[in-house]
Design a protein around this motif. Structure first.
Motif, short mmCIF file in Angstrom:
data_model
loop_
_atom_site.label_atom_id
_atom_site.label_comp_id
_atom_site.label_asym_id
_atom_site.label_seq_id
_atom_site.Cartn_x
_atom_site.Cartn_y
_atom_site.Cartn_z
N ALA A 1 0.88 -1.16 0.00
CA ALA A 1 0.00 0.00 0.00
C ALA A 1 0.91 1.22 0.00
O ALA A 1 1.78 1.34 0.87
CB ALA A 1 -0.90 0.01 1.23
N THR B 1 -7.77 -0.72 -5.08
CA THR B 1 -7.90 0.11 -3.89
C THR B 1 -8.76 -0.63 -2.86
O THR B 1 -9.56 -1.50 -3.20
CB THR B 1 -8.55 1.48 -4.18
OG1 THR B 1 -9.87 1.27 -4.68
CG2 THR B 1 -7.71 2.26 -5.19
N GLY C 1 -5.37 3.29 6.96
CA GLY C 1 -5.16 2.12 6.14
C GLY C 1 -6.44 1.34 5.93
O GLY C 1 -7.53 1.74 6.37
N ILE D 1 -7.13 3.67 -0.26
CA ILE D 1 -5.89 2.97 0.03
C ILE D 1 -5.44 2.28 -1.24
O ILE D 1 -6.09 1.35 -1.72
CB ILE D 1 -6.06 1.95 1.17
CG1 ILE D 1 -6.82 2.58 2.34
CG2 ILE D 1 -4.69 1.43 1.60
CD1 ILE D 1 -6.19 3.83 2.90
N GLN D 2 -4.33 2.72 -1.79
CA GLN D 2 -3.87 2.26 -3.09
C GLN D 2 -2.89 1.10 -2.92
O GLN D 2 -1.91 1.20 -2.17
CB GLN D 2 -3.19 3.40 -3.84
CG GLN D 2 -4.10 4.61 -4.05
CD GLN D 2 -3.35 5.83 -4.54
OE1 GLN D 2 -2.14 5.94 -4.41
NE2 GLN D 2 -4.08 6.77 -5.11
N PHE D 3 -3.13 0.01 -3.62
CA PHE D 3 -2.25 -1.15 -3.60
C PHE D 3 -1.50 -1.25 -4.93
O PHE D 3 -2.09 -1.05 -6.01
CB PHE D 3 -3.03 -2.42 -3.32
CG PHE D 3 -3.36 -2.60 -1.86
CD1 PHE D 3 -2.60 -3.45 -1.07
CD2 PHE D 3 -4.40 -1.91 -1.28
CE1 PHE D 3 -2.88 -3.61 0.28
CE2 PHE D 3 -4.69 -2.04 0.07
CZ PHE D 3 -3.93 -2.91 0.85
#
Length: 676
Positions: free
Chosen positions: A204, A216, A345, A226-228
């Motif tokens: 993340a 996300t 998160g 939350i960007q993965f």
């Protein structure tokens, strides 16, 4: 305004030149980077250059004049290099990423830098916006001390194209490697089970590096922010099947954590390695990492393995530090970073904490690590801080003279110490009880055989395919194996749901089931993924919540018996012995397996035991030969017999443990005796 900017730039250039002229030696290693034609180092693309590392050895001073003395150079070769980082790039002091290269400027050069395991990708951490200059170093060291991988580090002073650049932290870059993030590398062709199950490194993070967002996830408040991002496989190489698989693991975690599903079959304990998640939270919460769970938050998953949290990364905004110049002040002693109504998160972190059973194990681990003698015991942390500050104190003066980014360093350090004391006290009072999971009963399973480095032959030419492990139920009741698995990284195996082992019975796990059957004529209970180490390995069997069931760390050298590539395997002498002690094992011939028994019983009776002089032996089958062996398996005496009984005088033998082999036409029986 332009005139003022020119004056500032001129002063900065003068400062660099002045410092470069006066810097001549250090108690730290000195890194010298010279780009080809002295071109500036950009953000991208990388530029080529040479790098030298001057290091005379621990406790020795290093001198710039040693740059042409090969004897004092830890590295002397080609690299390509670029500026790295996200917000840190706004600092005038730049961080760098570089790869060690061969002279062809293309091939990677796997080397050991300053004692770290060989690799080719490295980081020079500038420690920007971190006036204490110890936060990353402190957190990485604490993480390793509690048993988890974190990047190894080495302080150094840096010179680039003749200009002194200050104090840096040389670090290992996070990547799949047996000595770094130990997962099997997944290839673009690995798109079906089991290959598609690993290995992955996912994070993340921000997308400032240009990598696309893989998916996300929402925070506790429902914001899909939350960007993965894929770290391995490379975002440009990941396939649709791989992206779908690893994404589904995270969303299954979210679903099971939200529903409080603690089933060992299909709940979150079946998806994640709970000890790794617990440790990850402990380091990030101890340090009150303002970026935790949202940025620089790594996960990894090996093939057929559970999802693991970590390694930790980029912990500069910790212990009360934040981007104060941007108006942030989030690293506090009295908040949980996973529920501070800011950088929280994905919601699974808060859901896990709110699960009674998970929280119990988090509290249990926390209190264990903070106890006297353990890494997070306050005096131990403070000693690490003091030794680190003493080590870099000389370079800190030069760092501050060049960049003006430190101020009163001792005041910074005192602030961290005060923060740690307050933070630990707050967590102690808010993490909750752990009595419910303090002394959990575990099944009586023991590792009793280990074939870690088989010999090759014409019939079996591949050593790794012949590996196996035997596990014995030493109790009188059947053991349900659901949820039990091998913890850590490397060898991977999780017992299938509803599988079991009968009382006083053994099962074998093999690296290659077909090879095991061909060699021994029986099928193993299961087949594990990856392989045992030929040198040493930490075998750890745990239940679904990480409670230790059995633990063996074997080695290929004395005092462990010799089973290193010579056709033998390690055999536990007696299940009553501590199997993590070398003297509890012997090395036996690996050409036979299932016909041996190490326990005295109806088939082989040894008495009295312990003995003073005369040993009585009674076998259920006729015997041809009795062999007395030492604890290493070496034959000390061979006695011919033609009966199922024998009397042996051991009066002249020294006190200790001896192995008795009773050989007959039908089988070989093995037992042990203790000589007083």
């Amino acid at each position: 305004m332009k005139g003022l900017l020119f004056t500032v730039c001129l002063f900065t250039m003068f400062s660099f030149t002045l410092t470069a002229q006066t810097f001549s030696n250090s108690n730290l290693p000195i890194v010298i980077i010279s780009t080809d034609n002295s071109v500036p180092i950009p953000d991208a693309p990388r530029v080529l250059g040479n790098m030298k590392i001057i290091f005379r050895g621990p406790g020795m001073r290093n001198y710039l004049t040693d740059k042409d003395s090969l004897y004092f150079l830890n590295y002397n070769g080609r690299i390509d290099i670029e500026i790295r980082g996200s917000y840190s790039q706004s600092s005038p002091k730049k961080a760098y990423g570089f790869t060690t290269r061969q002279v062809d400027n293309i091939s990677t050069n796997n080397v050991s830098l300053l004692g770290m395991p060989i690799e080719n990708d490295w980081i020079l951490n500038a420690m920007s916006y971190e006036p204490s200059l110890i936060r990353d170093y402190l957190c990485y060291n604490l993480s390793r001390r509690i048993g988890d991988y974190a990047s190894r580090t080495a302080y150094c002073e840096l010179v680039v194209n003749g200009l002194y650049r200050g104090l840096y932290l040389l670090e290992e870059k996070i990547k799949p490697d047996g000595d770094r993030v130990d997962v099997q590398k997944i290839a673009t062709t690995d798109n079906s089970t089991p290959e598609v199950t690993g290995g992955y490194i996912t994070k993340a993070d921000k997308t400032t590096g240009g990598d696309p967002i893989a998916w996300t996830m929402s925070s506790f408040f429902g914001n899909n922010d939350i960007q993965f991002i894929h770290d391995w496989p490379d975002p440009s190489a990941v396939t649709y099947q791989q992206n779908s698989y690893i994404k589904s693991v995270f969303f299954n975690l979210q679903s099971t954590a939200t529903s409080n599903n603690i089933s060992l079959t299909n709940g979150f304990p079946s998806i994640i390695d709970i000890p790794s998640f617990v440790d990850f939270m402990i380091i990030n919460e101890l340090s009150s990492n303002a970026d935790a769970y949202v940025y620089s938050t790594y996960f990894h998953k090996d093939r057929n393995a559970k999802l693991r949290a970590g390694p930790i990364w980029d912990l500069n905004l910790t212990f009360g530090n934040d981007l104060f110049n941007l108006g942030f002040d989030r690293s506090k002693t009295d908040v949980w970073q996973f529920s501070d109504y800011d950088n929280e998160g994905p919601r699974f972190w808060r859901d896990l904490f709110n699960n009674t059973q998970y929280k119990c194990y988090l509290s249990k681990r926390w209190h264990e690590l903070c106890s006297p003698g353990y890494p997070l015991y306050v005096p131990n942390i403070l000693n690490l801080i003091d030794s680190t500050v003493s080590y870099i104190s000389e370079a800190v003066v030069r760092e501050n003279a060049l960049w003006g980014n430190v101020g009163n360093h001792q005041l910074q350090i005192n602030g961290i110490k005060t923060f740690i004391n307050s933070r630990i006290a707050w967590i102690d009072n808010h993490i909750g009880p752990y009595s419910a999971c303090y002394n959990v009963a575990v099944p009586p399973l023991a590792i009793t055989k280990i074939m870690y480095h088989p010999a090759v032959s014409f019939s079996f030419p591949t050593s790794d395919d012949q590996e196996f492990i035997e596990i014995t139920n030493t109790g009188n009741s059947m053991v349900d194996l659901t949820g039990i698995y091998f913890a850590g990284t490397g060898l991977v195996y999780q017992f299938p749901p509803s599988s079991s082992i009968l009382p006083n019975s053994s099962i074998q796990l093999a690296s290659n089931a077909s090879t095991f059957h061909a060699k021994y004529g029986i099928f193993p209970f299961g087949q594990y993924t990856r392989h045992l180490s030929n040198s040493n390995y930490n075998l750890l069997i745990v239940d679904g919540f990480g409670n230790i069931i059995d633990h063996v760390h074997y080695y290929d050298h004395s005092p462990w018996p010799d089973a290193d590539g010579n056709g033998k395997y390690l055999q536990l002498i007696d299940t009553a012995f501590d199997n993590n002690i070398p003297s509890s094992w012997i090395a036996l011939d690996g050409s036979i397996l299932n016909i041996e028994s190490m326990a005295s019983g109806p088939e082989l009776l040894l008495y009295p035991n312990p003995i003073v002089d005369i040993l009585e032996i009674i076998s259920s089958h006729p015997l041809d030969l009795i062999q007395i062996c030492d604890i290493q398996g070496r034959i000390l005496e061979s006695i011919t017999v033609n009966s199922n009984k024998a009397r042996i005088n051991m009066q002249l033998y020294a006190s200790g443990v001896y192995i008795i082999k009773a050989l007959g036409n039908k089988e070989t029986l093995v037992g042990r005796v203790v000589k007083k």
